[in-house]
Design a protein around this motif. Structure first.
Motif, PDB file in Angstrom:
ATOM      1  N   GLY A 143       0.818  -1.210   0.000  1.00 24.21           N
ATOM      2  CA  GLY A 143       0.000   0.000   0.000  1.00 24.21           C
ATOM      3  C   GLY A 143       0.848   1.256   0.000  1.00 24.21           C
ATOM      4  O   GLY A 143       0.534   2.233  -0.694  1.00 24.21           O
ATOM      5  N   ILE A 144       1.931   1.252   0.764  1.00 28.56           N
ATOM      6  CA  ILE A 144       2.828   2.410   0.809  1.00 28.56           C
ATOM      7  C   ILE A 144       3.517   2.596  -0.534  1.00 28.56           C
ATOM      8  O   ILE A 144       3.643   3.717  -1.037  1.00 28.56           O
ATOM      9  CB  ILE A 144       3.863   2.236   1.935  1.00 28.56           C
ATOM     10  N   VAL A 145       3.956   1.495  -1.136  1.00 24.41           N
ATOM     11  CA  VAL A 145       4.571   1.566  -2.465  1.00 24.41           C
ATOM     12  C   VAL A 145       3.586   2.173  -3.464  1.00 24.41           C
ATOM     13  O   VAL A 145       3.954   3.012  -4.297  1.00 24.41           O
ATOM     14  CB  VAL A 145       5.015   0.161  -2.928  1.00 24.41           C
ATOM     15  N   ALA A 146       2.322   1.784  -3.365  1.00 24.53           N
ATOM     16  CA  ALA A 146       1.293   2.312  -4.268  1.00 24.53           C
ATOM     17  C   ALA A 146       1.075   3.804  -4.035  1.00 24.53           C
ATOM     18  O   ALA A 146       0.849   4.564  -4.995  1.00 24.53           O
ATOM     19  CB  ALA A 146      -0.010   1.543  -4.077  1.00 24.53           C
ATOM     20  N   ILE A 147       1.132   4.258  -2.781  1.00 25.53           N
ATOM     21  CA  ILE A 147       0.973   5.686  -2.488  1.00 25.53           C
ATOM     22  C   ILE A 147       2.109   6.484  -3.106  1.00 25.53           C
ATOM     23  O   ILE A 147       1.892   7.539  -3.722  1.00 25.53           O
ATOM     24  CB  ILE A 147       0.914   5.917  -0.966  1.00 25.53           C
ATOM     25  N   VAL A 148       3.333   5.987  -2.978  1.00 27.90           N
ATOM     26  CA  VAL A 148       4.483   6.666  -3.579  1.00 27.90           C
ATOM     27  C   VAL A 148       4.328   6.710  -5.093  1.00 27.90           C
ATOM     28  O   VAL A 148       4.543   7.751  -5.726  1.00 27.90           O
ATOM     29  CB  VAL A 148       5.795   5.963  -3.186  1.00 27.90           C
ATOM     30  N   ALA A 149       3.951   5.593  -5.684  1.00 25.66           N
ATOM     31  CA  ALA A 149       3.769   5.546  -7.134  1.00 25.66           C
ATOM     32  C   ALA A 149       2.685   6.524  -7.578  1.00 25.66           C
ATOM     33  O   ALA A 149       2.836   7.220  -8.593  1.00 25.66           O
ATOM     34  CB  ALA A 149       3.394   4.129  -7.568  1.00 25.66           C
ATOM     35  N   GLY A 150       1.609   6.596  -6.833  1.00 22.83           N
ATOM     36  CA  GLY A 150       0.533   7.520  -7.178  1.00 22.83           C
ATOM     37  C   GLY A 150       0.991   8.959  -7.188  1.00 22.83           C
ATOM     38  O   GLY A 150       0.562   9.748  -8.048  1.00 22.83           O
ATOM     39  N   PHE A 191       4.226  18.367   1.743  1.00 17.16           N
ATOM     40  CA  PHE A 191       3.416  17.713   2.779  1.00 17.16           C
ATOM     41  C   PHE A 191       2.186  17.020   2.189  1.00 17.16           C
ATOM     42  O   PHE A 191       1.144  16.945   2.836  1.00 17.16           O
ATOM     43  CB  PHE A 191       2.957  18.750   3.813  1.00 17.16           C
ATOM     44  N   PHE A 192       2.298  16.518   0.975  1.00 19.95           N
ATOM     45  CA  PHE A 192       1.152  15.969   0.269  1.00 19.95           C
ATOM     46  C   PHE A 192       0.413  14.880   1.045  1.00 19.95           C
ATOM     47  O   PHE A 192      -0.811  14.804   1.004  1.00 19.95           O
ATOM     48  CB  PHE A 192       1.579  15.394  -1.085  1.00 19.95           C
ATOM     49  N   VAL A 236      13.212   7.273  -4.827  1.00 22.73           N
ATOM     50  CA  VAL A 236      12.439   7.789  -3.694  1.00 22.73           C
ATOM     51  C   VAL A 236      12.103   6.667  -2.719  1.00 22.73           C
ATOM     52  O   VAL A 236      12.200   6.834  -1.495  1.00 22.73           O
ATOM     53  CB  VAL A 236      11.155   8.488  -4.187  1.00 22.73           C
ATOM     54  N   LEU A 237      11.709   5.517  -3.241  1.00 26.79           N
ATOM     55  CA  LEU A 237      11.403   4.379  -2.377  1.00 26.79           C
ATOM     56  C   LEU A 237      12.621   3.971  -1.552  1.00 26.79           C
ATOM     57  O   LEU A 237      12.536   3.799  -0.328  1.00 26.79           O
ATOM     58  CB  LEU A 237      10.943   3.188  -3.214  1.00 26.79           C
ATOM     59  N   VAL A 238      13.751   3.822  -2.217  1.00 27.37           N
ATOM     60  CA  VAL A 238      14.959   3.366  -1.528  1.00 27.37           C
ATOM     61  C   VAL A 238      15.421   4.395  -0.506  1.00 27.37           C
ATOM     62  O   VAL A 238      15.726   4.056   0.651  1.00 27.37           O
ATOM     63  CB  VAL A 238      16.082   3.077  -2.555  1.00 27.37           C
ATOM     64  N   ALA A 240       6.863   6.621   8.336  1.00 29.88           N
ATOM     65  CA  ALA A 240       7.899   7.611   8.026  1.00 29.88           C
ATOM     66  C   ALA A 240       8.084   7.749   6.516  1.00 29.88           C
ATOM     67  O   ALA A 240       8.332   8.843   6.001  1.00 29.88           O
ATOM     68  CB  ALA A 240       9.217   7.216   8.688  1.00 29.88           C
ATOM     69  N   VAL A 241       7.935   6.651   5.791  1.00 31.97           N
ATOM     70  CA  VAL A 241       8.025   6.699   4.323  1.00 31.97           C
ATOM     71  C   VAL A 241       6.864   7.497   3.756  1.00 31.97           C
ATOM     72  O   VAL A 241       7.042   8.331   2.853  1.00 31.97           O
ATOM     73  CB  VAL A 241       8.034   5.266   3.740  1.00 31.97           C
ATOM     74  N   VAL A 242       5.675   7.266   4.284  1.00 32.21           N
ATOM     75  CA  VAL A 242       4.493   8.008   3.830  1.00 32.21           C
ATOM     76  C   VAL A 242       4.683   9.511   4.024  1.00 32.21           C
ATOM     77  O   VAL A 242       4.342  10.315   3.148  1.00 32.21           O
ATOM     78  CB  VAL A 242       3.233   7.531   4.585  1.00 32.21           C
ATOM     79  N   LEU A 243       5.260   9.896   5.152  1.00 30.68           N
ATOM     80  CA  LEU A 243       5.382  11.315   5.486  1.00 30.68           C
ATOM     81  C   LEU A 243       6.566  12.005   4.823  1.00 30.68           C
ATOM     82  O   LEU A 243       6.572  13.233   4.718  1.00 30.68           O
ATOM     83  CB  LEU A 243       5.484  11.473   7.010  1.00 30.68           C
ATOM     84  N   THR A 244       7.554  11.252   4.366  1.00 30.90           N
ATOM     85  CA  THR A 244       8.756  11.886   3.809  1.00 30.90           C
ATOM     86  C   THR A 244       8.888  11.787   2.293  1.00 30.90           C
ATOM     87  O   THR A 244       9.607  12.581   1.691  1.00 30.90           O
ATOM     88  CB  THR A 244      10.030  11.274   4.434  1.00 30.90           C
ATOM     89  N   HIS A 245       8.199  10.847   1.676  1.00 25.46           N
ATOM     90  CA  HIS A 245       8.468  10.614   0.257  1.00 25.46           C
ATOM     91  C   HIS A 245       8.147  11.817  -0.619  1.00 25.46           C
ATOM     92  O   HIS A 245       8.819  12.050  -1.631  1.00 25.46           O
ATOM     93  CB  HIS A 245       7.708   9.377  -0.244  1.00 25.46           C
ATOM     94  N   SER A 246       7.125  12.590  -0.243  1.00 25.60           N
ATOM     95  CA  SER A 246       6.772  13.763  -1.055  1.00 25.60           C
ATOM     96  C   SER A 246       7.900  14.787  -1.079  1.00 25.60           C
ATOM     97  O   SER A 246       8.108  15.478  -2.089  1.00 25.60           O
ATOM     98  CB  SER A 246       5.498  14.415  -0.521  1.00 25.60           C
TER      99      SER A 246
END
Length: 325
Positions: A13-20, A110-111, A291-293, A263-269
């Motif tokens: 799910g987190i990977v999908a959020i980053v991809a989106g 902060f997306f 970005v994922l790595v 933390a990945v959800v909050l920082t990837h943007s």
């Protein structure tokens, strides 16, 4: 004890959020059709699937503050300080008012922050309604959905996406309901295939439009909510089957990735914004992988620090293989 299957679904799910977010600015219909219907609802669904009925409102509040709001504030201050300094050095200013209002008011970087407060609000609302008749939470969530369909701006105008939290309760309720019927399902593999394939057919034919919950968009009335819940249920069954015989070492790695996932959800943007400023136009797939790595590596190393739980919201716990939890 944690479930490697559920943690695996969290990671996906987190990977999908980053991809989106990587492909969101490219008007990629395939990405929107394939991701936006489920990649956020699944986390609300899982909150319901793992719902503890005996928990009190006070315990719920303390737990969600520790696991959601503390990392929210920690990363808001950290990213805000760095980004604010960058803007100041370039003669610009951080829109502090919008940042403090949270939710849909927040722009880059902060997306994804809206998701944290929306989940917090939805869990607290449902916990507060738990003492009343069973139909009341469904009625409140249904009323929220009605507002979302008729006047989405009214929901997004509420600070911290707490307006969006009201209709989002429907996905938590769907997760609770599915947890009750899942043990009685036979041929879980085929049920998973049917749920996922049927949902895909509705999405591809346009009968179910993607959701964009941050904007108060819950897609095609009723249909998109049902499809999002069906996909979430199908993925739970699929991951339980896949992880049923997983090796302990792999289960542990998946759980470690999941425990730092917030933390990945909050920082990837922030990293997506950083790469967008590069003079070299990198392919989207390259940005996505980097970005994922980088996000997960940063999250992992911070989790190893004395105050790591402040930024991740979770302490690592052992994973286990049983498919029901």
């Amino acid at each position: 004890m944690r479930s490697a299957a559920i943690d695996g679904l969290r990671v996906i799910g987190i990977v999908a959020i980053v991809a989106g977010h990587v492909w969101s600015d490219q008007s990629n219909d395939i990405a929107r059709m394939g991701l936006y219907t489920w990649h956020v609802p699944v986390f609300f669904f899982l909150s319901g699937y793992l719902w503890a009925n005996e928990r009190t409102l006070g315990v719920e509040f303390r737990k969600r503050v520790r696991t959601l709001l503390v990392p929210y504030v920690a990363w808001l201050l950290a990213i805000g300080a760095v980004y604010g300094t960058y803007l100041w050095a370039n003669g610009q200013a951080l829109q502090v008012g919008n940042v403090l209002l949270g939710g849909s008011y927040m722009g880059a970087p902060f997306f994804a922050f809206w998701f944290v407060t929306a989940l917090f609000g939805a869990c607290l609302l449902l916990r507060a309604l738990q003492r009343f008749p069973v139909w009341l939470p469904w009625a409140v969530a249904g009323a929220g959905l009605t507002v979302a369909y008729l006047a989405p701006d009214a929901l997004t105008a509420v600070p911290f996406s707490l307006g969006v939290a009201v209709p989002a309760v429907i996905f938590i309720l769907a997760g609770i309901s599915f947890r009750r019927i899942a043990p009685r399902l036979k041929s879980r593999g085929w049920v998973s295939v049917a749920l996922l394939a049927g949902s895909a057919a509705l999405i591809v034919t346009g009968l179910s439009q993607p959701l964009d919950m941050k904007q108060g968009d819950f897609g095609t009335p009723v249909v998109s909510v049902v499809v999002a819940s069906a996909i979430s249920a199908g993925l739970v069954l699929l991951f339980q089957r896949v992880f049923a015989s997983i090796r302990p070492r792999v289960a542990g790695a998946v759980t470690r990735a999941a425990t730092v996932g917030l933390a990945v959800v909050l920082t990837h943007s922030a990293f997506i914004l950083l790469f967008s400023a590069f003079p070299i136009d990198l392919p989207a797939v390259v940005v996505f992988l980097i970005v994922l790595v980088v996000s997960w590596t940063l999250a992992y190393f911070i989790s190893r620090m004395p105050l790591g739980s402040v930024f991740t919201g979770s302490a690592a716990t052992p994973a286990r293989r049983p498919s029901d939890r």
